[in-house]
Design a protein around this motif. Structure first.
Motif, PDB file in Angstrom:
ATOM      1  N   THR A 174     -37.341  30.079 -31.005  1.00  0.00           N
ATOM      2  CA  THR A 174     -37.833  31.343 -31.378  1.00  0.00           C
ATOM      3  C   THR A 174     -36.613  32.457 -30.377  1.00  0.00           C
ATOM      4  O   THR A 174     -35.682  32.032 -29.680  1.00  0.00           O
ATOM      5  CB  THR A 174     -38.855  31.420 -30.104  1.00  0.00           C
ATOM      6  N   GLU A 175     -37.318  33.555 -30.655  1.00  0.00           N
ATOM      7  CA  GLU A 175     -36.397  35.275 -29.949  1.00  0.00           C
ATOM      8  C   GLU A 175     -36.593  34.595 -28.058  1.00  0.00           C
ATOM      9  O   GLU A 175     -35.271  35.110 -27.744  1.00  0.00           O
ATOM     10  CB  GLU A 175     -36.220  36.015 -30.228  1.00  0.00           C
ATOM     11  N   ASP A 176     -38.196  34.018 -27.319  1.00  0.00           N
ATOM     12  CA  ASP A 176     -37.765  33.791 -26.119  1.00  0.00           C
ATOM     13  C   ASP A 176     -36.668  32.611 -25.958  1.00  0.00           C
ATOM     14  O   ASP A 176     -35.862  32.848 -24.653  1.00  0.00           O
ATOM     15  CB  ASP A 176     -39.051  33.396 -25.833  1.00  0.00           C
ATOM     16  N   GLU A 177     -36.663  32.060 -26.645  1.00  0.00           N
ATOM     17  CA  GLU A 177     -35.732  30.436 -26.394  1.00  0.00           C
ATOM     18  C   GLU A 177     -34.418  31.612 -26.312  1.00  0.00           C
ATOM     19  O   GLU A 177     -33.298  31.240 -25.437  1.00  0.00           O
ATOM     20  CB  GLU A 177     -36.143  29.484 -27.005  1.00  0.00           C
ATOM     21  N   LEU A 178     -33.599  31.744 -27.127  1.00  0.00           N
ATOM     22  CA  LEU A 178     -32.710  32.277 -27.621  1.00  0.00           C
ATOM     23  C   LEU A 178     -32.038  33.379 -26.273  1.00  0.00           C
ATOM     24  O   LEU A 178     -31.147  33.562 -25.726  1.00  0.00           O
ATOM     25  CB  LEU A 178     -32.199  33.190 -28.548  1.00  0.00           C
ATOM     26  N   ARG A 179     -32.837  34.088 -25.993  1.00  0.00           N
ATOM     27  CA  ARG A 179     -33.286  35.559 -24.737  1.00  0.00           C
ATOM     28  C   ARG A 179     -32.795  34.370 -23.609  1.00  0.00           C
ATOM     29  O   ARG A 179     -32.232  35.240 -22.590  1.00  0.00           O
ATOM     30  CB  ARG A 179     -33.676  35.979 -24.662  1.00  0.00           C
ATOM     31  N   GLU A 180     -32.883  33.119 -23.240  1.00  0.00           N
ATOM     32  CA  GLU A 180     -32.284  32.763 -21.865  1.00  0.00           C
ATOM     33  C   GLU A 180     -30.635  32.787 -21.817  1.00  0.00           C
ATOM     34  O   GLU A 180     -30.950  32.544 -20.779  1.00  0.00           O
ATOM     35  CB  GLU A 180     -33.056  31.073 -22.203  1.00  0.00           C
ATOM     36  N   PHE A 181     -30.661  32.671 -22.885  1.00  0.00           N
ATOM     37  CA  PHE A 181     -29.149  32.812 -22.784  1.00  0.00           C
ATOM     38  C   PHE A 181     -28.874  33.814 -23.296  1.00  0.00           C
ATOM     39  O   PHE A 181     -27.712  34.840 -22.738  1.00  0.00           O
ATOM     40  CB  PHE A 181     -28.090  32.089 -23.551  1.00  0.00           C
TER      41      PHE A 181
END
Length: 447
Positions: A94-101
């Motif tokens: 998900t985009e939120d998961e990619l936003r972790e970094f």
């Protein structure tokens, strides 16, 4: 959402959504070619892949060929290795998961840019380092979320104890930075997976045996002691990408001495590479005492690779995987570089057999039919002779390699054992506190 377990046929890895794949009655049959090695404790191994990742194309002249994954999976299925592990059709990240970094503006750019509208993003292209190495291609966002989702799912299987070893050959894109693409890499799935592991593991060791320096992962954890990075690679500041990773590149701040680099020269051979690898990895693990290991298995360190410059054979590369596995720690195996697809697939199939404690024949499996078989001409074997034609002179003298090893040992002596770390959800350097360290790095790379 958990990945869906799948049961595979020998001649397809296709999925529809997250549906479970039943064995095709026309292809259920023979005994697998792979056989379990007697006397070894059985490891729980999971294999994470979404076949949609194979369908993307960087361009006809670009060296990165995602269909190398198709060849890998055909060999895995042909040898029957799926019978010795849990196979999962993974979801997209998900985009939120990619936003972790990764940063918001970079992710928005990746989502919106296409070959058709690329002209309207001309001013942003240099900002995000898009160009010949990192082109815009159809489905770029889907490709990034698919290989990243597979690494995230694999990490979660290790965390919840469902797997001892988790494999994602579509991942390992170690050059991607927080807000830019680099070296054929757009999203750094390795960093995302390590962040998952850090939620429950106090220390994670990252080992990289790609021919190129794992600079993106090193930069991400440059100033934390919760991740130690160890990269074996060709180093030539002016003539070999990315031009970083000399022995004195050791991290900074709280992470000083937790970035370890093994700079090698052209033409290193099997014996010297494996010996050096074992002599460094063992004391690193004993000193740092990681709770888990991520091993990037870039295949461009093989001999005869299109972009590589080493003389390694498949068995030597696999011996490094076997050695890391022998420590019995939760292990995530990811792919990476590799630009001669037939050899990439041979290697990753062989290393899948190592993970599953199975033996596979040297001859290609009889279940591997046309047209896939023809990609392995003229030898039609799993272990062709690579790096034995003198293509690259071995410029790594015994004295030089011993000097490199001694420098790593000196860094380990500075540590004085494993660090006592305060458990946090995310290491502090990834929250923007390392800008003072990152900015000089970026200046050097631009220069």
């Amino acid at each position: 959402m958990s990945p869906t377990p799948i049961v595979q046929t020998y001649d397809t890895w296709g999925v529809s959504g997250n549906a479970t794949i039943a064995l095709d009655s026309k292809t259920t049959s023979s005994m697998p070619v792979a056989t379990r090695i007697a006397g070894r404790p059985t490891k729980k191994v999971s294999y994470h892949h979404n076949p949609l990742a194979e369908n993307h194309h960087f361009g006809s002249s670009h060296p990165m060929k995602p269909w190398r994954l198709t060849l890998t999976n055909q060999l895995v299925l042909g040898y029957g290795l799926q019978d010795y592990m849990d196979c999962y059709a993974t979801r997209a990240a998900t985009e939120d998961e990619l936003r972790e970094f990764h940063t918001d503006d970079y992710l928005e750019f990746l989502q919106r840019v296409t070959p058709e509208n690329a002209d309207s993003f001309a001013q942003q292209m240099p900002k995000f380092n898009f160009g010949d190495d990192c082109p815009v291609f159809t489905g770029i966002w889907d490709f990034c979320t698919l290989y990243s989702g597979a690494s995230l799912d694999a990490a979660k299987k290790l965390l919840n104890g469902q797997s001892d070893i988790a494999i994602n050959w579509s991942g390992g894109l170690h050059h991607a930075k927080k807000s830019e693409a680099s070296g054929f890499c757009y999203i750094n799935d390795i960093v995302l997976a390590i962040l998952q592991l850090l939620r429950h593991h106090p220390r994670v060791l990252y080992i990289d045996i790609d021919v190129h320096h794992g600079d993106g992962v090193e930069q991400a954890f440059f100033s934390t002691d919760r991740v130690m990075t160890l990269s074996f690679h060709k180093y030539d500041k002016d003539n070999f990408f990315p031009g970083t990773g000399n022995w004195d590149d050791i991290g900074g701040g709280a992470g000083k001495h937790y970035s370890l680099n093994v700079p090698l020269r052209d033409g290193i051979d099997d014996e010297n590479y494996v010996s050096l690898f074992k002599s460094i990895v063992e004391p690193v693990i004993e000193t740092y005492r990681p709770a888990s290991i991520v091993l990037q298995c870039g295949a461009d360190s093989l001999g005869a690779d299109r972009l590589g410059c080493f003389n390694l054979n498949i068995r030597a590369h696999g011996a490094c995987v076997e050695f890391v596995k022998s420590f019995g720690l939760p292990l995530l195996l990811v792919g990476g570089g590799g630009y001669t697809p037939r050899n990439v697939s041979r290697l990753w199939c062989y290393e899948t057999s190592i993970a599953t404690d199975t033996e596979v024949g040297t001859e290609l499996p009889p279940q591997l039919g046309d047209p896939f078989r023809e990609y392995f001409a003229p030898e039609y074997v799993l272990h062709p002779k690579l790096g034995t034609d003198g293509r690259y002179e071995n410029k790594n003298s015994r004295k030089y390699l011993e000097t490199v090893r001694q420098r790593i040992m000196e860094q380990l002596r500075y540590l004085g054992g494993a660090p006592g770390v305060q458990m946090q959800e995310v290491p502090p350097d990834l929250l923007g506190c390392q800008s003072e360290l990152e900015n000089p790095l970026k200046e050097d790379m631009k220069a």
